[in-house]
Enzyme design. Sequence first.
Site, PDB file in Angstrom:
ATOM      1  N   GLY A 513       0.801  -1.216   0.000  1.00  0.00           N
ATOM      2  CA  GLY A 513       0.000   0.000   0.000  1.00  0.00           C
ATOM      3  C   GLY A 513       0.832   1.263   0.000  1.00  0.00           C
ATOM      4  O   GLY A 513       2.059   1.228  -0.031  1.00  0.00           O
ATOM      5  N   ASP A 626      10.849  -9.321   7.012  1.00  0.00           N
ATOM      6  CA  ASP A 626      11.064  -8.411   5.892  1.00  0.00           C
ATOM      7  C   ASP A 626      11.914  -7.217   6.315  1.00  0.00           C
ATOM      8  O   ASP A 626      11.567  -6.067   6.089  1.00  0.00           O
ATOM      9  CB  ASP A 626       9.726  -7.955   5.304  1.00  0.00           C
ATOM     10  CG  ASP A 626       9.895  -7.366   3.909  1.00  0.00           C
ATOM     11  OD1 ASP A 626      10.917  -7.661   3.256  1.00  0.00           O
ATOM     12  OD2 ASP A 626       9.012  -6.607   3.470  1.00  0.00           O
TER      13      ASP A 626
END
Length: 817
Positions: A513, A626
């Site tokens: 996003g 991540d």
Amino acid sequence: MAMHYTPIFFLLFLSSFCKSDDQLTRTKPLTHDDILISKGGDFALGFFSPTSSNKSFYLGIWYHSIPGPRTIVWVANRDKPITTPSSAVLTITNGSQMVLSDSKGHNIWTTTNNIVAGGPEAFAVLLDSGNFVVRLSNAKDQMWQSFDHPTDTILPNMRVLVSYKGQVAVSLVAWKGPDDPSSGDFSCGGDPSSPTLQRMIWNGTRPYCRSNVLNGVSVTGGVHLSNASSVLFETSLSLGDGFYYMFTVSGGLTFARLTLDYTGMFRSLNWNPHLSSWTVISESPKAACDLYASCGPFSYCDLTGTVPACQCLDGFEPSDLKFSRGCRRKEELKCDKQSYFVTLPWMRIPDKFWHVKKISFNECAAECSSNCSCIAYAYANLSSVGAMADSSRCLIWTGELVDIGKFSMNYGENLYLRLANTPADKRSSTIKIVLPIVACLLLLTCIALVWICKHRGKMRKKETQKKMMLEYFSTSNELEGENTEFSFISFEDILSATNMFADSNLLGRGGFGKVYKGTLECGNEVAVKRLSKGSGQGTLEFRNEVVLIAKLQHKNLVRLLGCCIHQDEKLLIYEYLPNKSLDVFLFDVARKYELDWSTRFKIIKGIARGLLYLHQDLRLTIIHRDLKPSNILLDKEMIPKISDFGMAKIFGANQNQANTIRVVGTYGYMSPEYVIGGACSTKSDTYSFGVLLLEIVSGLKISSPQLIPTFSSLITYAWRLWEDGKATELVDSSFVDSCPLHEVLRCIQVGLLCVQDRPDDRPLMSLVIVTLENESVVLPAPKQPVYFDLRNCDGGEARESMVNSANPMSITTLEGR
Ligand SMILES: *[C@@H]1O[C@H](CO)[C@@H](O)[C@H](O)[C@H]1NC(C)=O
Ligand SMILES: *[C@@H]1O[C@H](CO)[C@@H](O)[C@H](O)[C@H]1NC(C)=O
Ligand SMILES: *[C@@H]1O[C@H](CO)[C@@H](O)[C@H](O)[C@H]1NC(C)=O
Ligand SMILES: *[C@@H]1O[C@H](CO)[C@@H](O)[C@H](O)[C@H]1NC(C)=O
Ligand SMILES: *[C@@H]1O[C@H](CO)[C@@H](O)[C@H](O)[C@H]1NC(C)=O
Ligand SMILES: *[C@@H]1O[C@H](CO)[C@@H](O)[C@H](O)[C@H]1NC(C)=O
């Protein structure tokens, strides 16, 4: 020539002689260190102890040909453990029974077959299906089989007795705990009031979770393998006076099993040899609201949304705000011709029905509509199920509708629900008069609505959003018990804070996003992460992120201030960090000078502390998965804050490794064992940290082939320089002349240790911190990291989020920028 064959023959003879047997005979009993192995090698039977510390031993069957911890599928003496294993022995008596006894000759466990004395010799054999059977040497039929006495697991083609002459049987009883095979509280079996139609999971004597009602659809779930999709078929059999349940598998499922675990969860699982782990095909209960009748009458658990939650059936409204007393009719039913039926698709239909036998669909509908006390019906054609006395199934309801669920497409069935009058009746004759009036009324209503919304909408929306969130937290039990101080911000407030998501407010694009800067009414600056709409992945990540971060508090982790769900918009509100992320400085020719060595060193230590908190300081272990420069945000004092927990994985406190089906992360920062096998542990984060550390020291990107043409990656480059004693050449020229070299070299060494190929060779974050802060700690010499050596790293800017489906060879790039 013949001479040449002798040694081969001898070897063959020897190997068959040494091989474990699959049979137990009168003359060859089984003692504590023997095992029986089925002919094909799939299953083994022997003595085991579920924990190393506990001195309780059990006779059990487990998968022999899969690696890792044993998966026990059957236990003989679950409630009577053996305490002195050395003296335990399993024998076959001359009466053809199997007996497990201890040193004192006490029988711990006996098979229940008839005693046949003086007849032919009996023997027991472990079959490749996982069934352990007792047979007479002259007969094919078994006298006793373990498949008739399941513990907590059903194997393919195992016929499980559901009811006998109308009496229900308990099919499975769960273990008491993860390491305790004794009979636990949860059990599973046919529902006494309709054993042939539905199964129940019980907690003690209370219903805990109910299966779908038998509806002729026999496929429980499917798994997509690389070249086939495999499915698990359920069948019901009625044989003589018994009614049985069975499942079979098709198309390449290696080892499938159904297990009721000690937490009451009933799962279908399949062994995935590529990932060396069990894949869940289906499970129930699926959510907290999926528990038996937890939504209250006339309310259903909606499993289709991101957040499973109780909802009212069509034509009903909540009795109270929390759905605890269910829902009530908006308009009471009158016993007249006005009522009609709505069709609700994909439902798990309610419990407490009447079963009307042998009628057609139309007769079933008529049966219900002609009887005022009938409020709903459902119909299924069971002709495909086979072996049922009745090939149709008409169910009608007259009382409260309880324990309803709604699935997404292609699961469940239609429920026809009676509602009081409204639609379609009087329209035809009066349509010409009514239509203009309705149109005018509609217009007026719209105007009124707009007006009302302006004044009341804000309040209402806040309320419903808050309600959704509360529901959300009450259904997600990963981190239960901790209080969340959290604000629910309305979508309108976010629109005004971000100036309608104006491009000028765009801070960046993160995982799944965009991120906008916003200024709330009170003047606080925030960062608003707006998850991309309609991305299936985003949903899961959102759930993860909210549950996690709301409860994490650490100087080196970004703080989540609030959240907003508005239709399909999902927004997260974070503290605003003016200095953006680490990559903005690190890889920018002009701005890298703003990061001198002492700042960089502080950043490295800060990230390490944040990671230590996630890995070791919490009741749970959190793996970020991540970690990379764009996920390290910097506040105005350049204190690093780890962000983007969308891919984080949570583990129980004493579990620190798992195999995941979805491999997600950014290529270059993912450790070899994770990319290849999906094995994810805190050491995968350590690897990413090592890469990050080398990047911070060198100012080079892991994937920047243009900068280091002769080396495939920064790791190889760093290793070569280190090996040649020229590690100082790695150090970023922007600060190399103004830093204590021993400190930098130490960092490089830590970095190289963190990117070792084997997870065990990488240090724990606690050791990393001690090492960075204490010069006197002696470090081991790093070995050459070879794994990604031959790999051609490209991609530059690209963030590659990889999702690895059941097949590790097909890595799909889901998103790039
Ligand atoms: C081992 O587990 C069994 C079964 O739960 C229990 O009864 C026994 O007390 C335990 N023994 C030890 C030494 O913990
Ligand atoms: C075995 O059979 C013999 C005679 O048939 C009997 O006397 C003996 O008790 C039996 N042993 C067991 C252990 O049942
Ligand atoms: C099972 O029931 C017992 C009481 O009978 C209760 O304490 C326990 O919380 C229940 N377990 C679950 C998972 O609902
Ligand atoms: C894929 O197809 C081959 C050949 O038909 C078969 O041998 C193999 O088992 C299949 N693999 C899977 C995972 O289904
Ligand atoms: C309506 O159905 C209920 C339940 O099946 C039954 O007890 C009752 O007798 C029926 N009433 C009529 C009028 O058929
Ligand atoms: C059920 O379906 C089968 C075939 O689909 C059909 O032959 C049979 O008549 C149906 N039974 C009922 C009661 O509708």
